[in-house]
Design an enzyme around this catalytic site. Structure first.
Site, mmCIF file in Angstrom:
data_model
loop_
_atom_site.group_PDB
_atom_site.id
_atom_site.type_symbol
_atom_site.label_atom_id
_atom_site.label_comp_id
_atom_site.label_asym_id
_atom_site.label_seq_id
_atom_site.Cartn_x
_atom_site.Cartn_y
_atom_site.Cartn_z
ATOM 1 N N LYS A 140 0.825 -1.211 0.000
ATOM 2 C CA LYS A 140 0.000 0.000 0.000
ATOM 3 C C LYS A 140 0.857 1.259 0.000
ATOM 4 C CE LYS A 140 -4.417 -1.777 1.348
ATOM 5 N NZ LYS A 140 -5.653 -1.713 2.083
ATOM 6 N N LYS A 224 -5.466 -10.660 -6.561
ATOM 7 C CA LYS A 224 -6.606 -10.801 -5.647
ATOM 8 C C LYS A 224 -7.724 -9.821 -5.996
ATOM 9 C CE LYS A 224 -6.648 -8.563 -1.473
ATOM 10 N NZ LYS A 224 -7.808 -8.223 -0.681
ATOM 11 N N LYS A 227 -11.011 -4.277 -3.247
ATOM 12 C CA LYS A 227 -11.865 -3.088 -3.282
ATOM 13 C C LYS A 227 -11.151 -1.945 -3.971
ATOM 14 C CE LYS A 227 -13.791 -3.479 1.213
ATOM 15 N NZ LYS A 227 -12.851 -2.826 2.108
#
Ligand code: ATP
Ligand code: LTN
Length: 365
Positions: A140, A224, A227
């Site tokens: 991230k 994966k 969101k």
């Protein structure tokens, strides 16, 4: 559900520790804690890897806490109005999926200030190096221009969430395994450093589904379903998508050219494997049953349609119930306020125990 001390504080307290303890008693009912961030649109991966399992856990006799982790969301900048909307919307998704507020404690993380306070205390026993090693932080932070301290500290807040409730089980998808492992390490370290009156924390276990722990993107079965990427066309199936959208997403799903409809760990066949995994997780059928369901399928077109049908049948009632919950925001807020009160009744005594054991003067009741 009733939150009282039944099964919790049954361990006799040493005279030197005046704070009510909530140590593990082997005979007490198991406790589960899990949460999801109110960021982005919840998708089929979140449903299969997490929420569907939480709903099933309600029948297992455990005491369950399901949280909307809004404090985690702000580790990356969020539009404030949007975040408020998504927080209520995620509460409605939990309820619509089958989380029953009479059997589980459903609440918003920021409504229980003990989470942020416990995070501070745990920060002070967590070596910096442990956080710098976290895969999610590395991934991230690489995508951010400016990395907040909160993003690095994210797993400590997660540890606070879990440890405040003496959770034995943490039902999550595969990607959260490392964070639960870190929580265990933090708990063990605290228990050791401040173990003068016995252990403070239960050491939790991750509970990862055997099927569907890592649903992959339909556009790219090597990454994966996420969101953060759900706005990418064809990547995710939204939990609230209508039947036509769901069918369209599956029709576009990436497959391969072998034409074989079988489970496989061959990376080149990851697309078909992902579709079969989704079907298996949704229908609860075994590997053999799934393969036999598709034995007479005419190619990947049939496969995609049949998987889409199963997903539509599962998600349509969820979408309809979601719409009902969203029509009554006052009732939603009332349920959330009740959940917060139940959560506080468990988290506050634990926080006070942590503070006492670390040497703070704890006064009052
Ligand atoms: P983001 O992309 O913003 O990190 P996310 O899609 O990973 O979001 P989270 O809110 O981080 O969603 O995760 C909520 C729960 O859903 C967690 O238990 C997580 O492990 C699970 N989960 C997320 N993605 C998947 C997936 N593709 N397959 C199975 N479980 C998943
Ligand atoms: N990091 C988790 C969300 C989360 C969580 C928790 C999960 C925050 N606190 C406590 C389980 C237990 C994620 O799914 N991204």
């Amino acid at each position: 559900m009733e939150i009282d001390n039944e099964g919790l504080a049954s361990v006799a307290q040493p005279a030197s520790d005046p704070i009510a303890a909530t140590e593990a008693d082997l005979n007490r009912p198991k406790r589960a804690f899990s949460g999801m961030q109110p960021t982005g649109e919840p998708h089929l991966g979140n449903y299969i890897g997490a929420v569907k399992r939480w709903v099933q856990m309600q029948d297992s006799g455990s005491i369950n806490f399901f949280c909307i982790v809004d404090l985690h969301s702000v580790t990356i900048h969020q539009d404030p109005d949007e975040l408020r909307k998504r927080t209520r919307s995620l509460a409605a998704v939990y309820l619509a999926s089958g989380i029953d507020p009479d059997r589980s404690t459903l609440f918003i993380q920021s409504h229980v200030s003990a989470h942020a306070e416990a995070c501070w205390l745990l920060n002070c026993v967590t070596p910096l190096g442990w956080l710098q090693k976290m895969t999610q932080f590395k991934d991230k932070s690489a995508k951010q221009e400016s990395v907040s301290t909160g993003l690095l500290d994210y797993p400590v807040l997660q540890a606070a969430d879990i440890l405040l409730y003496d959770a034995d089980q943490v039902p999550v998808g595969e990607d959260q395994k490392q964070h639960v492992e870190l929580t265990r390490n933090i708990a063990e370290r605290f228990n050791r450093l401040y173990g003068q009156d016995g252990p403070t924390f239960v050491i939790p276990e991750p509970v990862i589904p055997t099927v569907g722990a890592r649903i992959m993107g339909l556009d790219d079965p090597t990454s994966k379903m996420s969101k953060s990427a759900s706005s990418v066309r064809g990547h995710a199936v939204g939990l609230l998508d209508d039947p036509a959208e769901i069918e369209r997403s599956f029709k576009r799903a990436v497959t391969d050219s072998s034409g074989e409809i079988r489970f496989s760990d061959n990376p080149e066949r990851a697309g078909v494997n992902n579709l079969l995994t989704i079907y298996r997780a949704i229908t609860g059928r075994t590997t053999e049953q799934v393969e036999s369901d598709f034995a007479s399928a005419r190619g990947y077109g049939d496969l995609k349609l049949k998987v889409a049908e199963a997903v539509i049948a599962e998600l349509t009632p969820v979408r309809e119930r979601y719409q009902q919950f969203m029509q009554d925001p006052a009732e939603l807020d009332r349920l959330l306020a009740r959940g917060a009160e139940q959560a506080r009744a468990v988290a506050m005594p634990k926080l006070r125990q942590m503070m006492h054991r670390m040497g703070m003067v704890v006064v009052g009741g």
